[in-house]
Each structure stands twice: as structure tokens, then as C-alpha cells.
Write a protein that holds these residues in place. Structure first.
Motif, short mmCIF file in Angstrom:
data_model
loop_
_atom_site.label_atom_id
_atom_site.label_comp_id
_atom_site.label_asym_id
_atom_site.label_seq_id
_atom_site.Cartn_x
_atom_site.Cartn_y
_atom_site.Cartn_z
N ALA A 169 2.08 -3.78 -9.86
CA ALA A 169 1.88 -4.95 -10.71
C ALA A 169 3.15 -5.26 -11.50
O ALA A 169 3.54 -6.43 -11.65
CB ALA A 169 0.70 -4.72 -11.66
N LYS A 213 2.43 1.97 -3.43
CA LYS A 213 1.49 2.60 -4.37
C LYS A 213 1.29 4.07 -4.04
O LYS A 213 1.24 4.92 -4.93
CB LYS A 213 0.15 1.85 -4.35
CG LYS A 213 0.23 0.44 -4.94
CD LYS A 213 -1.13 -0.20 -5.08
CE LYS A 213 -1.71 -0.59 -3.75
NZ LYS A 213 -2.99 -1.35 -3.92
N SER A 254 -2.30 -9.97 -12.36
CA SER A 254 -2.35 -8.60 -11.85
C SER A 254 -3.14 -7.66 -12.77
O SER A 254 -3.35 -6.50 -12.43
CB SER A 254 -0.92 -8.05 -11.71
OG SER A 254 -0.31 -7.90 -12.98
N ASP A 298 0.84 4.42 -12.80
CA ASP A 298 0.41 4.88 -11.49
C ASP A 298 0.85 3.84 -10.44
O ASP A 298 1.53 2.86 -10.77
CB ASP A 298 -1.09 5.14 -11.45
CG ASP A 298 -1.93 3.89 -11.71
OD1 ASP A 298 -1.41 2.75 -11.63
OD2 ASP A 298 -3.15 4.04 -11.97
N THR A 304 0.83 -1.20 0.00
CA THR A 304 0.00 0.00 0.00
C THR A 304 0.87 1.26 0.00
O THR A 304 0.61 2.22 -0.73
CB THR A 304 -0.93 0.01 1.23
OG1 THR A 304 -1.77 -1.15 1.18
CG2 THR A 304 -1.79 1.27 1.26
N GLU A 318 -0.77 1.54 -8.70
CA GLU A 318 -1.29 0.18 -8.88
C GLU A 318 -0.55 -0.54 -10.00
O GLU A 318 -0.16 -1.71 -9.88
CB GLU A 318 -2.79 0.24 -9.19
CG GLU A 318 -3.49 -1.10 -9.14
CD GLU A 318 -3.68 -1.62 -7.73
OE1 GLU A 318 -3.51 -2.85 -7.53
OE2 GLU A 318 -4.00 -0.83 -6.83
N GLN A 319 -0.35 0.16 -11.12
CA GLN A 319 0.35 -0.44 -12.25
C GLN A 319 1.82 -0.70 -11.91
O GLN A 319 2.38 -1.72 -12.32
CB GLN A 319 0.25 0.48 -13.46
CG GLN A 319 -1.14 0.62 -14.05
CD GLN A 319 -1.19 1.71 -15.10
OE1 GLN A 319 -0.72 2.84 -14.86
NE2 GLN A 319 -1.74 1.39 -16.26
N ASP A 325 2.07 7.29 -6.54
CA ASP A 325 1.00 8.24 -6.86
C ASP A 325 1.36 9.65 -6.42
O ASP A 325 1.05 10.63 -7.12
CB ASP A 325 -0.32 7.79 -6.22
CG ASP A 325 -0.93 6.58 -6.92
OD1 ASP A 325 -0.62 6.36 -8.11
OD2 ASP A 325 -1.70 5.84 -6.27
#
Length: 267
Positions: free
Chosen positions: A131, A91, A113, A125, A88, A127-128, A95
Motif C-alpha cells: 500500500a 507481499k 488502500s 507487513d 503478491t 500488505e501495508q 512477510d
């Protein structure tokens, strides 16, 4: 990043060379079989040491302090600081930075993913980005060693992005990122405030992405278990000796070591 408080997913040892204009980074594969020293767990009880233990079980046994202790036992080098980043927090940092620009030379499609990147340049971003650094089966030979190559390429892109958006030249941006970092990472007690983090970051501001030299600890697949790797002892000691002496890691140290064949997929 760590897996929700269980085992560490990625471990990188960072050595900043004298003058603070270059750095060497050594990735330790999580499945490396090591001699793990005895460590204290979260309750203060002693967890016995173990031979042929996977490196990432050190985090499981005693958190980041045990992982640090294990690296110190392997390398003979005292670790000055540690920074722990969970998924978390990772990410959130990406961001806050506004994403990280990477260029893929081949398509990456990871059904697990849901990462789907065509060849070309992308701004990922949080999340990507997570992944990408966790992708394994969809690149190279699907090994953890290949994933490490992706992670190293991403870290170089991250460092380049930090400089390109002016974090080091803008006090406001640096403070904003440091403030976000205090909520996203778990550092040692000497780096647990915005002031300490900004001071630490400024000390690294002279290091460009092209001056960060990344390698993977020289390992080979374990003859007794092909799902594990073991350090090439003489080559590994070359790596640690170079860092102790504040010298670049010689190319000979990583020759003939196992690799994951994902080099050049991301830059």
C-alpha cells in the motif's frame, strides 16, 4: 511490481559499482514517453516499435524482455539481469523478512488502500508495504514522481532491514529468503534457483543502504500532455554515461528536473 500481467508499475535500473560496495539506482517513471523498439510478444509475434510510447507499455507489449530491451535502447547499457516482482510476490517477500521498519515524518492516509500511518516509526507487513509503495494521491502533489520518492525511501528501508536481521550473516536466513524469493519473483534464467540467488545476494552483501544512491531519470512534464513526462535528453545522457563509466551520477544531471515533492515523507 506489475499490475497482474498488464503494465509495469515500477521500474528501477540498478548498477552495482566495481568493488561491490556502492550501487546507483535509476527509477524510470512509468509515464515517460520513449521510443519503444520492436519486441516479441508471448506468442513470438513481433510487436512494432513506437514513438512517444509510455515506458510501461513495453511490459505490456512483450513482458520483462521488452522492458529490458527498451531500457537498453534508452541507455546504451546492456542489462545483465532482470527481476520481476508481482504484487503478491512483493507481499510474500516482505512477510518472509518479518516486515520493514519505516519512519513517517507526516501522516499518510490513503482511503483507497486503507493505509493509515501516523507520524512515527512503524514495522510494515507485506500488505501495508505494498500500500505504501503504491500510494500516490495522499502524499506530496499526488504525482507518480512523488510516489517514486516513496518507493526509493522504502527500498532503502528494506535494504537496511535485510542487514539488521542478519540475512547476509546467517546462512539459514539467507537460504530461507532465497527460497521464498524463488516462489515470489520471476528472474532471468541465470537467477532462477536458490543457489544462484544466494550467490547473487552474497555478491551484494557489502553494500549498505547508505551506499545505495537513488535518483529518478531526469524528466519534465510533456508540453503536449501534462499527464506524461519526457526525458531531459542531455541530463539523461549524463546519467547513463556515468553508469557506463562506473562513476557516480553527478548532481548536475538531476538539476531542474521535475519532482513529485514527496521527499522526506518516509525514511
Amino acid at each position: 511490481p506489475d499490475e497482474g500481467g498488464a503494465r509495469s508499475d515500477t521500474a528501477m535500473v540498478v548498477h552495482v559499482h566495481e568493488g561491490h560496495t556502492e550501487a546507483s539506482v535509476v527509477s524510470i517513471p512509468r509515464d515517460t514517453l520513449v521510443t519503444r523498439p520492436a519486441c516479441a510478444d508471448s506468442t513470438g509475434a513481433t510487436v512494432p516499435g513506437a514513438r512517444r510510447a509510455m515506458f510501461n507499455t513495453a511490459y505490456e507489449a512483450g513482458g520483462p524482455a521488452c522492458a529490458v530491451k527498451t531500457v537498453e535502447a534508452m541507455s546504451g547499457i546492456r542489462m545483465d539481469h532482470y527481476i520481476e516482482v508481482d504484487f503478491t510476490g512483493f507481499k510474500k517477500l516482505i512477510d518472509e523478512l518479518g516486515g520493514v521498519e519505516v519512519t513517517t515524518t507526516r501522516a499518510i492516509k490513503d482511503t483507497k488502500s486503507h493505509l493509515d500511518l501516523a507520524p512515527g516509526t512503524h514495522t510494515l507487513d507485506g500488505e501495508q508495504s505494498l500500500a505504501l509503495v503504491r500510494t500516490r494521491k495522499s502524499v506530496g502533489d499526488g504525482s507518480d514522481l512523488g510516489r517514486i520518492q516513496l518507493q526509493q525511501a522504502f527500498m532503502k528501508a528494506f535494504l537496511a532491514q535485510v542487514r539488521s536481521v542478519g540475512v547476509f550473516t546467517s546462512p539459514t536466513k539467507l537460504l530461507g529468503l532465497a527460497d521464498a524469493a524463488t516462489k515470489a519473483i520471476t528472474p532471468d534464467s541465470e537467477l532462477d534457483s536458490v543457489k544462484e540467488l544466494t550467490g547473487f545476494a552474497r555478491g551484494l552483501s557489502g553494500i549498505g543502504a547508505d551506499k545505495v544512491h537513488m535518483i529518478t531519470l531526469p524528466v519534465v512534464y510533456d508540453p503536449r500532455d501534462p499527464n506524461r513526462v519526457v526525458p531531459l535528453e542531455a541530463r539523461s545522457q549524463q546519467v547513463w554515461a556515468a553508469l557506463r563509466a562506473d562513476r557516480p551520477v553527478p548532481a548536475s544531471a538531476t538539476r531542474d528536473a521535475a519532482t513529485g515533492r514527496a521527499d522526506g515523507v518516509v525514511r
